[in-house]
Design an enzyme around this catalytic site. Structure first.
Site, PDB file in Angstrom:
ATOM      1  N   ASP A   9       0.856  -1.171   0.000  1.00  0.00           N
ATOM      2  CA  ASP A   9       0.000   0.000   0.000  1.00  0.00           C
ATOM      3  C   ASP A   9       0.903   1.235   0.000  1.00  0.00           C
ATOM      4  OD1 ASP A   9      -2.342   1.633   0.484  1.00  0.00           O
ATOM      5  OD2 ASP A   9      -1.622   1.791   2.553  1.00  0.00           O
ATOM      6  N   ASP A  11      -0.148   5.080   0.886  1.00  0.00           N
ATOM      7  CA  ASP A  11      -0.366   6.055   1.967  1.00  0.00           C
ATOM      8  C   ASP A  11      -0.491   5.375   3.324  1.00  0.00           C
ATOM      9  OD1 ASP A  11      -0.707   8.472   0.196  1.00  0.00           O
ATOM     10  OD2 ASP A  11      -2.326   7.205  -0.556  1.00  0.00           O
TER      11      ASP A  11
HETATM   12 MG    MG Z   1      -3.022   3.184   3.305  1.00  0.00          MG
END
Ligand code: MG
Ligand code: ZN
Length: 189
Positions: A9, A11
Site C-alpha cells: 500500500d 499512503d
Molecule cells: Mg493506506
C-alpha cells in the site's frame, strides 16, 4: 521463473498519510521504509505498489498530479538506492462499483500476469482493512502496519477476519517476511 512479490500500500505504509495527498511536496517517506524495501528487494522480492486513489474519481486531483506525486516518491526512494518500478492505481470512488478497488484483488492478478509473479510466495502489506482483505489473493498472507491508520484498525473485525501479522512499521514487517525477527513477541499472529 515466477518471482515472489511484496504488494505494498502507499499512503500510511510507505509515506505519511495526508488524507487525499495532492501535492508532490507533501510526499514524505515513513521511518524505516527505504532500508526495509532494500532488504526485501535484495532478498529477491519484486516490489509492487497497489493503491486506491479515489481522490481522482472525486475530482480532488488529476492523474497528472498523481504522476508527479509518484515521480517524487520514486525520486526520494532512488536517493536511498531503492528502485520501485511497478505500481497499480484504482482511481475510482466506492460508488463507481469498479472491479479494481482494494480489497478486490483485480490489480494483484493483473500485476501477477504482467510481471510473472508467484502469488503463492507473495505478501501484502498495508494499513487498512482494504489492504488486509487482499490476503486471500496471496499465499503468504497480510501484514498490517501500525503506521498510517493501522493502529486504529488492528482490532477491527474486518482485519481480524484475515488473521494478519501486526507490525509496528515496515522494518518489523520485513523482519517477519525475511525471518530475521529477533522479537517475536512484538508480532501478534
Ligand atoms: Mg493506506
Ligand atoms: Zn477501480
Amino acid at each position: 521463473m515466477p518471482t515472489p512479490a511484496i504488494f505494498l500500500d502507499r499512503d500510511g505504509t510507505l509515506i505519511v498519510e495526508r488524507n487525499y495527498l495532492s501535492d508532490p511536496d507533501q510526499v514524505e517517506l515513513l521511518p524505516t521504509v527505504p532500508e526495509s524495501l532494500l532488504r526485501l528487494a535484495n532478498d529477491g522480492y519484486l516490489l509492487v505498489i497497489i493503491t486506491n486513489q479515489s481522490g481522482i474519481g472525486r475530482g480532488y486531483f488529476s492523474t497528472n498530479v498523481l504522476d508527479e506525486i509518484h515521480q517524487r516518491l520514486f525520486q526520494l526512494l532512488d536517493l536511498e538506492h531503492v528502485k520501485i518500478q511497478h505500481f497499480y492505481v484504482c482511481p475510482h470512488t466506492p460508488d463507481d462499483k469498479c472491479v479494481c478497488r482494494k480489497p478486490l484483488p483485480y490489480l494483484i492478478f493483473q500485476a501477477a500476469k504482467e510481471l510473472d509473479i508467484d502469488l503463492s510466495q507473495s505478501w501484502i502489506i498495508g494499513d487498512k482493512p482494504a489492504d488486509v482483505g487482499l490476503a486471500p489473493a496471496v499465499g503468504k498472507g497480510a501484514i498490517l502496519v501500525r503506521t498510517g491508520y493501522g493502529h486504529q484498525f488492528e482490532n477491527d473485525p474486518a482485519v481480524q477476519l484475515f488473521r494478519p501479522f501486526i507490525a509496528d512499521n515496515l522494518a518489523m514487517a520485513a523482519d517477519k517476511i525475511l525471518g530475521t525477527t529477533t522479537d517475536d513477541a512484538a508480532l501478534i499472529r
